[in-house]
Write an enzyme that holds these catalytic residues in place. Sequence first.
Site, PDB file in Angstrom:
ATOM      1  N   HIS A 176     -73.756 -20.151  24.057  1.00 35.51           N
ATOM      2  CA  HIS A 176     -73.213 -21.220  24.903  1.00 35.51           C
ATOM      3  C   HIS A 176     -71.843 -21.630  24.373  1.00 35.51           C
ATOM      4  CE1 HIS A 176     -77.710 -21.916  25.191  1.00 35.51           C
ATOM      5  NE2 HIS A 176     -77.399 -21.846  26.477  1.00 35.51           N
ATOM      6  N   GLY A 217     -72.798 -16.460  31.321  1.00 40.65           N
ATOM      7  CA  GLY A 217     -72.896 -15.389  30.330  1.00 40.65           C
ATOM      8  C   GLY A 217     -73.340 -14.082  30.954  1.00 40.65           C
ATOM      9  N   GLN A 218     -72.758 -13.006  30.455  1.00 38.76           N
ATOM     10  CA  GLN A 218     -73.154 -11.655  30.856  1.00 38.76           C
ATOM     11  C   GLN A 218     -74.579 -11.366  30.373  1.00 38.76           C
ATOM     12  OE1 GLN A 218     -71.200  -9.478  32.638  1.00 38.76           O
ATOM     13  NE2 GLN A 218     -72.955  -8.078  32.578  1.00 38.76           N
ATOM     14  N   SER A 224     -81.772 -19.318  23.705  1.00 45.36           N
ATOM     15  CA  SER A 224     -82.509 -20.523  23.304  1.00 45.36           C
ATOM     16  C   SER A 224     -83.956 -20.153  22.998  1.00 45.36           C
ATOM     17  CB  SER A 224     -82.481 -21.565  24.419  1.00 45.36           C
ATOM     18  OG  SER A 224     -81.142 -21.843  24.774  1.00 45.36           O
TER      19      SER A 224
HETATM   20  P1  AMP Z   1     -79.138 -21.123  29.521  1.00 46.38           P
HETATM   21  O1  AMP Z   1     -78.978 -22.382  28.732  1.00 46.38           O
HETATM   22  O2  AMP Z   1     -80.034 -20.145  28.900  1.00 46.38           O
HETATM   23  O3  AMP Z   1     -79.392 -21.376  30.980  1.00 46.38           O
HETATM   24  O4  AMP Z   1     -77.707 -20.427  29.493  1.00 46.38           O
HETATM   25  C1  AMP Z   1     -76.581 -21.063  29.935  1.00 46.38           C
HETATM   26  C2  AMP Z   1     -75.445 -20.098  30.038  1.00 46.38           C
HETATM   27  O5  AMP Z   1     -75.183 -19.540  28.769  1.00 46.38           O
HETATM   28  C3  AMP Z   1     -75.739 -18.945  30.969  1.00 46.38           C
HETATM   29  O6  AMP Z   1     -74.569 -18.639  31.703  1.00 46.38           O
HETATM   30  C4  AMP Z   1     -76.088 -17.833  30.029  1.00 46.38           C
HETATM   31  O7  AMP Z   1     -75.811 -16.572  30.549  1.00 46.38           O
HETATM   32  C5  AMP Z   1     -75.163 -18.149  28.884  1.00 46.38           C
HETATM   33  N1  AMP Z   1     -75.661 -17.528  27.658  1.00 46.38           N
HETATM   34  C6  AMP Z   1     -76.867 -17.719  27.081  1.00 46.38           C
HETATM   35  N2  AMP Z   1     -76.993 -16.936  25.995  1.00 46.38           N
HETATM   36  C7  AMP Z   1     -75.839 -16.257  25.885  1.00 46.38           C
HETATM   37  C8  AMP Z   1     -75.368 -15.264  24.977  1.00 46.38           C
HETATM   38  N3  AMP Z   1     -76.079 -14.834  23.945  1.00 46.38           N
HETATM   39  N4  AMP Z   1     -74.133 -14.765  25.186  1.00 46.38           N
HETATM   40  C9  AMP Z   1     -73.394 -15.177  26.240  1.00 46.38           C
HETATM   41  N5  AMP Z   1     -73.786 -16.099  27.122  1.00 46.38           N
HETATM   42  C10 AMP Z   1     -75.000 -16.621  26.957  1.00 46.38           C
END
Ligand code: AMP
Length: 599
Positions: free
Chosen positions: A356, A470-471, A509
């Site tokens: 993040h 994120g990719q 997470s």
């Molecule tokens: P989340 O909190 O899991 O919904 O993720 C929020 C954003 O962070 C989303 O756009 C995810 O793709 C991005 N994200 C989560 N983990 C990673 C990572 N390891 N690398 C890049 N982006 C991430």
Amino acid sequence: MSTPSNRPGRLGVGVIGAGRVGAVLGAALRSAGHAVVGVTAVSAESTERAELLLPGVPVLTVPEVVERAELVLVAVPDDHLPELISGLAQGGHWQPGQLVVHVAGRWGTSVLEPARAAGAIPLAIHPAMTFTGMSMDLDRLADCPFGVTAPAAVRPIAQALVVEMGGEPVVIPEADRTLYHAALTHGANNLTTLIGQATQVLEEIGVDEPSRVLGALSRASVDNALRSGESTLTGPVVRGDAGTVREHRLALAEAALASGREDVLRTYTFMARATADRAKDRGALSPADHQRVVQALGPDAPDSPDSPALPQEPTPPVVVTSPQEFRTLLRSRAVALGPEATVGFVPTMGALHDGHGHLVRQARAENDLVAVSIFVNPLQFGPGEDLSRYPSDLPGDLARLTELGVDVVFAPAVEDMYPGGLPLVRVSSGELGNQLEGSSRPGHFDGVLTVVAKLFALVTGGHQVRAYFGQKDAQQLLIIQRMVRDLNVDVQICPVAIVRAPDGLALSSRNAYLNDDERAAALVLSRTLQELAQGAVTVEQARDAINVQQIGAGPDTVELDYLTVVDPQTLQPVDPVPGTLALVAARVGTTRLIDNHHL
Ligand code: AMP
């Protein structure tokens, strides 16, 4: 024609331009005993003014006035002056020994050079006063300072003329004339604008007589500043009250939104910055307080070139929970930053890690304002999924976001986001959302799109928005890109590369659920993707490698959900050739993990 001496005798005065200044000064010279022999007046208004202030004086053409006068008083707008003087020179109208006096603040006598070349005597006088163009101005000329600029040999003539009119001559060197005029304009005309702006704000909030409310304070400030200088300054800036300054700007930004006029906010910001810099320079504001005020003023405030950069103490973001508040705050902040302001938006579910962090850093680098949302969206979790135990750490998240320089955090509760229950109308992800993650988690992407659409509706409006995804969640990224295209959403989607731990595990997470054995076993995902990308294994071999990966010493293994190579645009399965995308999902213990790799 008489030869001028230090005390001009009785002169025949011609006035070019019966505007307010010309008519009044003509009348003053007449009262001083000179004869006004002619005046020019082009408009009905100036003709009337000439009749009132210079009764009996003939209205003539410009050449006629120049021909008849020993002293030509030129009182035309500043911008017309050079052309008028040179035009009369070309026409051969200037006479040797004739006094040519202009009253433009901005010019010295260089503008009179064509007349001087013809033998005339150039003088510049400028009454530092505002004129109404009525006879009461004559009384106000008593002791009125006049900026006087003239070659040394003839300067006493200009000074004498000013004294005759009741004024007080103040010599301004030729080279400083423009600055002299700029200073007066700044201290008087711009002050009128400040008073006008303050009056407008008071009017907008319904104050009946703004001038009465403002009057005592404004007059005292001007009087004190004139009498004792800037040491008399009071107010929040010199107190280092950054919180108040910040609130002022937010309130002014909201008022600007309502009125559609941003000038008050902008002027306030620039003035407050100048006030802070000057207070610091004279020791009235400590460097630390100055720094806090400057931060409160935001990036719109101009930098003072000589203030050394102090170590920046990160300011915590403003945290809001209500959608309405989030929308208003973001818009008003964006307005405060100006019409070109861009907003970088990073939607998350919290429990933030460096993945993040990467999104936020990119948003920070590319935008004026950065907002992060933290919301665990029930809509995207199926029955039996980990909604109730999804990790959360708001204090830790806020500390991280403070370090990253985030401006606004939106952390709503479920009831804030979905008042009255989950939404009836939702966004459908269609074909793209039924496969891969979608086939294991039915409805997941509809839930994602619905909440993202709601968030986009809050962050857009009047400014450019970039949203960072994120990719790591490749399918989600593609579907969101498709949504903004299909539904004309005015948000630019910015993909960010996957961030991995040093051993290759993609940060997530959900990694927090893994015990040591599970975490070690989970490495099989990134490792096999890597091998697949390098062509070291086939897709089948990669699947087998994952399925047989033991968790610790026990009998349990990693359970593969899917490993497939797809076209990154359509998500349709394809042969593993360069440019395609390998996607994997697997269960490690009770934790479902996903990862991907471009081949
Ligand atoms: P989340 O909190 O899991 O919904 O993720 C929020 C954003 O962070 C989303 O756009 C995810 O793709 C991005 N994200 C989560 N983990 C990673 C990572 N390891 N690398 C890049 N982006 C991430």
